[in-house]
Design an enzyme around this catalytic site. Structure first.
Site, PDB file in Angstrom:
ATOM      1  N   GLU A 109       0.738  -1.150  -0.003  1.00 15.88           N
ATOM      2  CA  GLU A 109      -0.079  -0.030  -0.011  1.00 15.88           C
ATOM      3  C   GLU A 109       0.905   1.164  -0.058  1.00 15.88           C
ATOM      4  O   GLU A 109       1.917   1.244   0.562  1.00 15.88           O
ATOM      5  CB  GLU A 109      -0.876   0.074   1.424  1.00 15.88           C
ATOM      6  CG  GLU A 109      -1.914  -1.088   1.239  1.00 15.88           C
ATOM      7  CD  GLU A 109      -2.783  -1.252   2.469  1.00 15.88           C
ATOM      8  OE1 GLU A 109      -3.964  -1.425   2.044  1.00 15.88           O
ATOM      9  OE2 GLU A 109      -2.427  -1.067   3.368  1.00 15.88           O
ATOM     10  N   CYS A 122       3.279   8.660   1.194  1.00 17.55           N
ATOM     11  CA  CYS A 122       3.965   7.535   1.901  1.00 17.55           C
ATOM     12  C   CYS A 122       4.194   6.345   1.302  1.00 17.55           C
ATOM     13  O   CYS A 122       3.090   5.822   0.880  1.00 17.55           O
ATOM     14  CB  CYS A 122       3.020   7.669   3.283  1.00 17.55           C
ATOM     15  SG  CYS A 122       3.442   6.411   4.455  1.00 17.55           S
ATOM     16  N   CYS A 129       7.013  -6.861   6.779  1.00 18.93           N
ATOM     17  CA  CYS A 129       7.975  -6.071   7.519  1.00 18.93           C
ATOM     18  C   CYS A 129       8.671  -7.200   8.614  1.00 18.93           C
ATOM     19  O   CYS A 129       7.939  -7.980   9.279  1.00 18.93           O
ATOM     20  CB  CYS A 129       7.791  -4.810   8.210  1.00 18.93           C
ATOM     21  SG  CYS A 129       9.066  -3.813   9.052  1.00 18.93           S
ATOM     22  N   CYS A 133       7.461  -4.927  15.317  1.00 17.09           N
ATOM     23  CA  CYS A 133       7.102  -4.132  16.697  1.00 17.09           C
ATOM     24  C   CYS A 133       5.763  -4.547  16.975  1.00 17.09           C
ATOM     25  O   CYS A 133       4.857  -4.393  15.925  1.00 17.09           O
ATOM     26  CB  CYS A 133       7.252  -2.590  16.020  1.00 17.09           C
ATOM     27  SG  CYS A 133       8.834  -2.258  15.567  1.00 17.09           S
ATOM     28  N   CYS A 136       2.521  -2.363  15.719  1.00 16.56           N
ATOM     29  CA  CYS A 136       2.319  -2.135  14.244  1.00 16.56           C
ATOM     30  C   CYS A 136       1.473  -3.111  13.458  1.00 16.56           C
ATOM     31  O   CYS A 136       2.191  -4.280  13.699  1.00 16.56           O
ATOM     32  CB  CYS A 136       3.725  -1.595  13.786  1.00 16.56           C
ATOM     33  SG  CYS A 136       3.718  -1.312  12.141  1.00 16.56           S
ATOM     34  N   CYS A 360      -0.212   5.875  10.315  1.00 20.23           N
ATOM     35  CA  CYS A 360       1.346   5.115  10.832  1.00 20.23           C
ATOM     36  C   CYS A 360       0.680   4.019  11.345  1.00 20.23           C
ATOM     37  O   CYS A 360       0.026   3.858  12.403  1.00 20.23           O
ATOM     38  CB  CYS A 360       1.960   6.044  11.721  1.00 20.23           C
ATOM     39  SG  CYS A 360       2.101   7.911  11.153  1.00 20.23           S
TER      40      CYS A 360
HETATM   41  N1  SAH Z   1      10.167   0.677   9.697  1.00 18.49           N
HETATM   42  C1  SAH Z   1      10.059   1.934   9.439  1.00 18.49           C
HETATM   43  C2  SAH Z   1       9.340   2.717   8.711  1.00 18.49           C
HETATM   44  C3  SAH Z   1       7.941   2.684   8.905  1.00 18.49           C
HETATM   45  S1  SAH Z   1       7.273   4.300   9.391  1.00 18.49           S
HETATM   46  C4  SAH Z   1      10.064   2.568  10.872  1.00 18.49           C
HETATM   47  O1  SAH Z   1       9.596   1.986  11.792  1.00 18.49           O
HETATM   48  O2  SAH Z   1      10.465   3.690  11.353  1.00 18.49           O
HETATM   49  C5  SAH Z   1       6.049   3.987  10.418  1.00 18.49           C
HETATM   50  C6  SAH Z   1       5.991   4.954  11.576  1.00 18.49           C
HETATM   51  O3  SAH Z   1       4.716   4.612  12.303  1.00 18.49           O
HETATM   52  C7  SAH Z   1       7.029   4.281  12.393  1.00 18.49           C
HETATM   53  O4  SAH Z   1       7.655   5.339  13.235  1.00 18.49           O
HETATM   54  C8  SAH Z   1       6.397   3.395  13.339  1.00 18.49           C
HETATM   55  O5  SAH Z   1       6.794   2.971  14.704  1.00 18.49           O
HETATM   56  C9  SAH Z   1       4.812   4.088  13.539  1.00 18.49           C
HETATM   57  N2  SAH Z   1       4.014   3.190  13.989  1.00 18.49           N
HETATM   58  C10 SAH Z   1       3.725   1.901  13.861  1.00 18.49           C
HETATM   59  N3  SAH Z   1       2.595   1.526  14.325  1.00 18.49           N
HETATM   60  C11 SAH Z   1       2.059   2.401  14.790  1.00 18.49           C
HETATM   61  C12 SAH Z   1       0.703   2.637  15.452  1.00 18.49           C
HETATM   62  N4  SAH Z   1      -0.079   1.678  15.515  1.00 18.49           N
HETATM   63  N5  SAH Z   1       0.193   3.943  15.701  1.00 18.49           N
HETATM   64  C13 SAH Z   1       1.105   5.084  15.392  1.00 18.49           C
HETATM   65  N6  SAH Z   1       2.399   4.876  14.942  1.00 18.49           N
HETATM   66  C14 SAH Z   1       2.643   3.644  14.482  1.00 18.49           C
END
Ligand code: SAH
Length: 372
Positions: A109, A122, A129, A133, A136, A360
């Site tokens: 996406e 974006c 991935c 985490c 996410c 995000c």
């Molecule tokens: N893998 C890279 C690129 C993804 S950026 C990274 O982690 O930086 C996506 C961003 O959204 C990251 O900062 C991630 O930690 C954040 N994110 C992931 N899940 C989220 C959620 N449920 N709510 C808010 N931010 C989230």
């Protein structure tokens, strides 16, 4: 390589390689490819002009290329890499999430967002991935595979085309910003990501001509990747997904922290900033009663007060099956206030796209088959 790192960098074996696209190559190699198939080198520039200036990837419409050559150019230079499956919109069309199918059926996406002063896409750098985490959605299904530079670049070109076509509310506009904040960990797919960064930032017609400062690469903190990026000489904005200032909690929230600790990650970001002169962003998803306590804001403030960093707080977006939720308003406000007492610049990110699972951490690229 340790077992742990193998997990991060070894992608599942791919059955069929994606077709080679000219945007996988640097400008010199594009010329060499032209010559290899019996075309004069100048054709490479013509092709790049169609693609990166006019966002046109259909050689059948390219009248400056002889008709009999067009099928070969299509096959060798611009094979179709991504096919639009579905678009979902929000904010009266100013936010749109596109679901793409790749040649092997894999789904990714991208999200396009029009603001008053800029339009940002974006994009995804991997399908799924491997960082795992727990808050996410993308991490939950694991890594399917790395995207190629062509597949990453194609998402940006598609967004640029939508902007230029005038189909977004507000009319014709220019794609101004690109953030590597969709699915995947950019630093775990380094070579393809850097080739696509060059495609995005190179002046037209070799690339899209978007300023490096308007491109953000976000990482969980793979220190080797940050150091490599620093040495590329392209001053893109670096974003680090920190999410907590203490190693104990970060080991859980961002599991790769077991390899590179908070201090090592921040030191790498400092080296990046020293070399490029760029302020970096610290991404911090505020999770109620998990990482939003006043003492953590205090610790973060102390860590960042003498660093060239800006904190971007992200109210946690909901993901399926997660028990966590966004912070209370008063806790968020207190978190901001404490950081400000240290003089650390801080903003709270908007929740654009949340209602279409496009914010995000919500990208999961599931195809919804509606009963007919
Ligand atoms: N893998 C890279 C690129 C993804 S950026 C990274 O982690 O930086 C996506 C961003 O959204 C990251 O900062 C991630 O930690 C954040 N994110 C992931 N899940 C989220 C959620 N449920 N709510 C808010 N931010 C989230």
């Amino acid at each position: 390589m340790s077992d742990e790192l193998k997990l991060v960098f070894d992608e599942p074996k791919q059955k069929v390689k994606p077709p080679k696209h000219f945007s996988d190559l640097d400008p010199e190699a594009r010329k060499a490819l032209a010559e290899e198939i019996g075309l004069p080198a100048f054709r490479a520039k013509q092709i790049a002009t169609h693609f990166f200036v006019h966002y046109n990837d259909d050689p059948e419409t390219w009248t400056d290329i002889p008709k009999d050559l067009r099928p070969m150019v299509a096959e060798k230079f611009t094979p179709k890499l991504i096919t639009l499956v579905r678009t979902v919109t929000a904010d009266n069309g100013k936010t749109r999430k596109d679901l793409w199918r790749l040649h092997d059926g894999v789904l990714v996406e991208s999200v396009l967002m029009r603001y008053t002063d800029r339009t940002t896409v974006c994009i995804s750098s991997q399908a799924g991935c491997g960082m795992n985490c727990p808050f996410c959605a993308t991490g939950q299904a694991g890594l399917t595979r790395n995207l190629t530079a062509g597949e990453i670049t194609a998402q940006v070109v598609a967004a640029a085309r939508v902007c230029a076509s005038g189909e977004l509310p507000g009319g014709e506009t220019r794609l101004s910003n690109v953030v590597f904040m969709g699915m995947g960990e950019p630093m775990a797919n380094y070579n393809a990501v850097i080739r696509s960064v060059r495609n995005i930032t190179a002046p037209q017609p070799d690339g899209l001509g978007i300023g490096a400062r308007s491109v953000t690469v976000s990482t969980v903190g793979l220190v080797n990747g940050i150091d490599k990026l620093r040495d590329e000489g392209i001053p893109v904005t670096l974003a680090v997904s920190l999410h907590t200032p203490d190693d104990e909690l970060r080991d859980t929230l961002v599991p790769i922290n077991s390899r590179w600790k908070v201090k090592e990650v921040l030191d790498a970001a400092d080296r990046y900033s020293d070399k490029t002169g760029r302020r970096y962003s610290i991404e911090y998803a505020l999770i109620r009663d998990i990482n939003d306590q006043a003492w953590r804001s205090d610790l973060l403030g102390r860590l960042l007060k003498n660093r060239n960093a800006h904190v971007n707080l992200i109210p946690l977006n909901p993901t399926p099956g997660s028990k966590w939720t966004a912070s209370r308003h008063q806790d968020e406000a207190e978190f901001v206030r404490i950081l400000e007492t240290y003089g650390v610049p801080v903003t709270v990110r908007d929740t654009r796209g949340r209602e279409i699972d496009g914010a995000c951490g919500q990208l999961a690229a599931a195809e919804i088959i509606s009963p007919s």
